[in-house]
Design a protein around this motif. Structure first.
Motif: not given
Length: 712
Positions: A44-56
């Motif tokens: 599912e799309a959502g803000p979790l993607r940004g949280e993960l990508e900020r962690r590399g």
């Protein structure tokens, strides 16, 4: 500084696109470990993607709906994603994640660790999804009981960050619009979705027992319940309590503000759509750390059990009157008493680092790579037994010595060699004091190993045999496994049976008689089914003396290697370790190459001795397998000669199934048509040799018991 080993490659499958409790649990553990190389698939799309990508963490979004048909349609794409990523292991973070990935991963033989956070769909899905998982982790005690598995590992949410001082937390709430008028404050840290019970708390404020309380809700709307905030505001207006209800939305680090409130409510309840009751209950844990009491529904779950421990108040039903009555009993003295009890109960709650280590250990063990991503490890003793091995002992030591650290050792136990073996080992010991010779004339392989273990200086012992060639990383693979925070008691390595180029007979033996190291990494459906039916699948509880390690304490608890056996002693030792309460893991990179016997006759004698060892031991597993195979060779031809069409078809199908995996191995390793043609011949010779040996062993065992009875 000791170098860190290669990290474990993990594909994390996450069902939600927002950061809820399950996602926050995983993010907190990823922040606390360097052992994992993670890629993520979001359903599912959502803000979790940004949280993960900020962690590399690289992220792929693969939208999958909630219905079974949606999961079925997504399966081919999930299969393709796993093929491209080629992870060591999959982490399925929740029920939907496991439902989406379990079948594609099983088809490919990719191990899956299912993290079960709550009670969603327990009646229909917990048991089948649990069977499809390699391992199951739960974040709350008892949450995974419905899977029916007895190997569930608890990895709770880690202890949250220390809360802000009360004055600072109150100032933050004032900044967010919560008046500081001295009224007691009830907080809920939750997503806005009906089954979380926020509306029950809103209505409770209209009851006499809760007339003086305010309600502060910190959390965003769940995508599954759009408009829930608007509905809750309407409920508050309808109850006449709108001025005392504060929906603050998503508040970063909301748990750090709980010293500013007087109680926390966890009111998850059955509504026909949600999990029915709370799982690990992060909000309750944050309340305990803050010294703030909490209310919990009396549903028998982890949060209710914490409340019953004296740090909260149990609410009998998810009804406004029951919640209001609980709040009425929370005077200042009660709040102080319950809060202090909660703080005391979580004083030793594990921090993020230890929880992350535990999760990484489960993932690594599921992948057959215990210790992946660790550094260092304990000193090891390598024990090997020899008898007239002058032709091979130097080659073994040449392979081992480059793998030793300064504090490691090799203990060579000689059972009375009549050739140059002892002098060769002594010469190596003079050149390198890490090599020691221990002489024990007359010792067989079991007694020799026991002698070597007793002589060993270290608490972790690895074993291999002369005639084996340990791969370059063999010893470090065992050291990595022993470097885990809670190392296993028995570490079972792998071996590859080598064959001489051009020898179709030896190639056929390779396919028929020995497990394939490739199958330790990717055990697909055929490998698993064949292993369950016929054996010869890598099993951590059935070690081979060619490649194994163990803790000396486990060796002692198991009574050592059975000295009355010359063969099958390693398998019986492994089962004794487990029976004594030890834990066994597979270490697939602890690989040795073993050269097959020099002739067909020698190979058949070896298998006859294996059967004899199983018979002497009286092992139901080993004897049962040999007896079943012998019976099949008698019953099969009779059934073909006298049975009807259906019986003949069944016999042929059984024979084809028996030859299936060896033939797949022949094709996989390009062993040739002659090796394929020899597969049934080699299988028959091997099985008959073992059956003869097993009968001899059983007869000898019976005679020995009879003599013992006469002596008594």
């Amino acid at each position: 500084m000791t170098a860190r080993r290669a990290r474990l490659r993990v594909c994390a499958v996450l069902p939600k696109g927002f950061v809820g409790g399950a996602e926050a649990w995983l993010l907190s553990l990823l922040d606390a470990t360097q052992r994992l190389d993670v890629s993520a698939v979001l359903l599912e799309a959502g803000p979790l993607r940004g949280e993960l990508e900020r962690r590399g963490v690289p992220v792929r979004v693969l939208p999958v709906g909630p219905r079974p048909a949606d999961l079925a349609r997504a399966a081919p794409e999930v299969h393709r994603v796993l093929r491209r990523l080629d992870p060591d292991v999959v982490l399925a973070n929740g029920v939907k994640a496991q439902a989406a990935v379990a079948v594609p991963a099983s088809v490919q033989g990719v191990p899956v660790v299912w993290v079960k956070h709550d009670y969603s769909h327990d009646r229909a899905l917990a048991r089948p999804l649990g069977r499809l998982a390699t391992r199951v982790v739960t974040t709350g005690d008892g949450v995974a009981d419905a899977t029916g598995r007895d190997d569930v590992v608890l990895v709770p949410p880690p202890r949250p960050p220390d809360p802000l001082p009360r004055a600072a937390a109150q100032a933050e709430l004032r900044r967010r619009g919560v008046p500081a008028d001295g009224a007691p404050v009830l907080a809920m840290l939750t997503r806005l979705i009906p089954y979380k019970g926020v509306d029950v708390a809103v209505r409770a404020l209209a009851q006499p027992g809760a007339a003086g309380w305010r309600l502060v809700v910190m959390g965003s709307e769940d995508p599954a319940a759009p408009g829930e905030a608007r509905r809750l505001r309407a409920v508050a207006r309808g109850c006449g309590v709108a001025g005392r209800v504060h929906l603050l939305g998503q508040v970063p680090a909301a748990g750090r503000l709980l010293r500013a409130v007087d109680a926390v409510a966890v009111l998850t309840h059955p509504d026909g759509r949600g999990p029915g009751r709370e799982g690990a209950g992060m909000a309750a844990l944050e309340a305990m750390v803050a010294g703030t009491p909490f209310l919990a529904l009396d549903d028998g779950g982890p949060v209710a059990r914490r409340a019953a421990g004296g740090c909260g108040v149990l609410v009998g039903r998810a009804e406004p009157a029951a919640v209001a009555a609980a709040l009425a009993g929370l005077d200042a003295a009660a709040r102080e008493r319950l809060g202090a009890r909660g703080s005391a109960l979580v004083a030793d709650h594990p921090r993020a680092g230890s929880c992350a280590d535990d999760l990484a250990a489960v993932l690594a063990e599921a992948a057959g790579l215990p210790g992946a991503g660790t550094a260092g490890g304990p000193p090891l003793s390598v024990v090997t037994t020899v008898l007239d091995e002058a032709a091979s002992v130097d080659a073994l030591l040449d392979a081992l010595l480059p793998q030793l650290r300064d504090d490691d050792e090799v203990v060579v136990v000689d059972g009375g060699s009549r050739d140059a073996t002892p002098s060769l080992v002594r010469a190596r010991g003079r050149a390198d004091p890490r090599v020691r010779l221990v002489e024990d004339p007359g010792a067989g392989i079991s007694r020799g190993r026991n002698t070597g273990v007793r002589a060993a200086r270290h608490g972790t012992v690895a074993c291999t045999d002369a005639g084996c060639h340990p791969d370059a990383g063999w010893l470090d693979a065992f050291r990595a496994a022993a470097a885990e925070r809670r190392p296993a008691d028995l570490m079972t390595g792998t071996y590859r049976a080598a064959h001489r180029p051009g020898s179709a007979v030896e190639a056929a033996w390779t396919a028929v008689g020995y497990p394939d190291p490739d199958e330790a990494r990717r055990a697909g459906p055929l490998v698993r089914a064949y292993g369950r039916a016929f054996g010869r699948l890598y099993d951590a509880t059935l070690p081979t003396g060619r490649s194994m390690a163990f803790r000396r304490s486990a060796w002692a608890a198991a009574g050592g290697f059975p000295e009355h056996l010359q063969t099958a002693e390693d398998v019986l030792f492994g089962r004794a370790v487990v029976a004594a309460g030890g834990r066994a893991v597979l270490v697939r990179r602890a690989l040795v190459t073993w050269q097959q016997r020099e002739s067909l006759a020698a190979t058949l004698r070896m298998y006859r001795s294996y059967g004899r060892g199983g018979g002497l031991a009286g092992s139901p597993l080993l004897v049962g397998r040999d007896a079943a195979r012998a019976l099949a060779y008698v019953a099969g031809p009779l059934a073909l000669a006298r049975g009807g069409p259906a019986v003949r078809t069944a016999v042929v199908a059984g024979a084809a199934a028996y030859a299936s995996l060896p033939l797949v191995r022949v094709r996989r390793h390009r062993l040739g048509a002659r090796a394929a043609a020899l597969v049934p011949v080699v299988a028959g010779l091997r099985d008959l040799a073992k059956a003869v040996g097993c009968a001899q062993g059983l007869a000898r065992r019976a005679r020995s018991r009879a003599r013992g009875a006469d002596a008594r």
